[in-house]
Design an enzyme around this catalytic site. Sequence first.
Site, PDB file in Angstrom:
ATOM      1  N   ASP A  20      20.902  51.466  84.974  1.00  0.00           N
ATOM      2  CA  ASP A  20      19.728  51.915  85.711  1.00  0.00           C
ATOM      3  C   ASP A  20      18.984  50.652  86.158  1.00  0.00           C
ATOM      4  O   ASP A  20      19.295  49.566  85.674  1.00  0.00           O
ATOM      5  CB  ASP A  20      18.901  52.752  84.727  1.00  0.00           C
TER       6      ASP A  20
ATOM      7  N   GLU B 248       1.653  54.797  89.001  1.00  0.00           N
ATOM      8  CA  GLU B 248       0.314  55.376  89.114  1.00  0.00           C
ATOM      9  C   GLU B 248      -0.706  54.484  88.421  1.00  0.00           C
ATOM     10  O   GLU B 248      -1.796  54.266  88.929  1.00  0.00           O
ATOM     11  CB  GLU B 248       0.296  56.770  88.482  1.00  0.00           C
TER      12      GLU B 248
ATOM     13  N   ARG C 274       8.550  47.634  95.413  1.00  0.00           N
ATOM     14  CA  ARG C 274       8.659  49.096  95.478  1.00  0.00           C
ATOM     15  C   ARG C 274       7.569  49.616  96.402  1.00  0.00           C
ATOM     16  O   ARG C 274       6.401  49.263  96.253  1.00  0.00           O
ATOM     17  CB  ARG C 274       8.428  49.703  94.080  1.00  0.00           C
TER      18      ARG C 274
ATOM     19  N   ARG D 169      19.050  55.785  95.617  1.00  0.00           N
ATOM     20  CA  ARG D 169      18.546  57.142  95.856  1.00  0.00           C
ATOM     21  C   ARG D 169      19.431  58.205  95.205  1.00  0.00           C
ATOM     22  O   ARG D 169      19.695  59.240  95.797  1.00  0.00           O
ATOM     23  CB  ARG D 169      18.455  57.415  97.370  1.00  0.00           C
TER      24      ARG D 169
HETATM   25 MG   LIG Z   1      14.509  53.751  84.469  1.00  0.00          MG
END
Ligand SMILES: [Mg+2]
Length: 505
Positions: free
Chosen positions: A56, A134, A231, A402
């Site tokens: 990941d 956030e 990002r 994605r």
């Molecule tokens: Mg992750």
Amino acid sequence: MIPISIKVSLDLVKSLYAKFIDWDAEMIDYETGIPSHATNTAISEDLGQVEYIMTDKTGTLTENRMIFRRCCISGVFYGNESGDALKDMKLLNAVAGGSPDVVQFLTVMAICNTVVPIKSKTGAISYKAQSQDEDALVNAAAQLHMVYANKNANILEIRFNGSVIKYEVLEILEFTSDRKRMSVVVKDCQTGKIVLLSKGADEAILPYAFVGQQTRTFIEAVEQYAQLGLRTLCLACRELREDEYQEWSLMFKEASSTLVDREWRIAEACQRLEHDFEVLGVTAIEDRLQDGVPETIETLRKAGINFWMLTGDKQNTAIQIALSCNFISPEPKGQLLLIDGKTEDEVCRSLERVLLTMRITSSEPKDVAFVVDGWALEIALKHYRKAFTELAILSRTAICCRVTPSQKAQLVELLKSCDYRTLAIGDGGNDVRMIQQADIGVGISGREGLQAARAADYSIGKFRFLKRLILVHGRYSYNRTAFLSQYSFYKSLVICFIQILCLWN
Ligand SMILES: [Mg+2]
């Protein structure tokens, strides 16, 4: 000849190998004090035979410590000269002057989330956020004087330049990986206006801008920020009429309370509201690489292990991160082949083209990687599985962007079906399926909670410990198991031989 006791001996030593991992002082993350832990004691020697590592990106390769860096508000870029928008005088002046565009942008940054502000006894405000993105946005807004100060039941309180603005939260449309955006519907307590505030991936916001809005500068901003490995999130809003909201609200409530197909119906209700956006701007957040990631990947690649990166992030961001952590060598030594397309034919053609190049270059010592996005992957796995499998075998490196959690698991399954030993490593709840699917699952106990670490066979504190786990513990366990098996076998051979000799005499 083959003693039954071999099973017992092997089980005993295997639990000892697992203990060696637990005891390893060099695999303790001293920053957080998290030690490495082996949950599964039976597969230590498999670690020494790993062929493919699926990793990941966010939180696994990177620190998952988000810092707000740049933004683009209605066409104006902030933070380009200083590299930090919070110190950009241009933006600070616009905030002090109360420019309406900037104020609206900051409002979305401050309240379009599920963050809960917590007031300490000294009056300082800290935030409790579910996601690191956030958290970064709310904190950045607070530094730009748009302070999300209080939440009392459904009433939010924001302080800006000395004035207090109150909003009533009417509805929260939560983030899903299909919609790729989240929204809140709020009512301004002073004016009574109802507004929909949204934030999300560029492809989930920009195509839904109202007809007539120029989104070109926003697309440029997203491209530019992704090139820097940042990002990006797009922020947008839309004013709602009272009757429009009431009508939609009934539908949403009904969807939320149904028992059949609820998720699908909620998603449909959200789609009804989330369109004709007025796009306000783009934010860019930096997520630094963890220490030692490039070295770890380089060493493991030298050991003949293939790396695949499976991420939910944008293509350009993923490629930049891949380049900076030695996934692929930069041009001209490395080459990136793109598989894309919207329809079956397009994907088929691009897959064939990539496969052809891959066949030619597989004999050369060249670094070739393929890049595929979630949509093309979906088509490739469904209709061109054979070609994609061949590609997977030929390619040492792949970047899949994605992708959804279930696609991550499907890719692991694909490699497993080719008889490769796979290792999956991840940190969040969205990696759990991939971790469980792989032969060996490794979880990182990071800021995303312990879901992945609990589901995994091994849990480590940082990505760099993977090197020691595979190359030291894996290799030793494999050699020791091989030695012990042979030892037991020859030992019983000798004992049998003695007994036969005794019988003879
Ligand atoms: Mg992750």
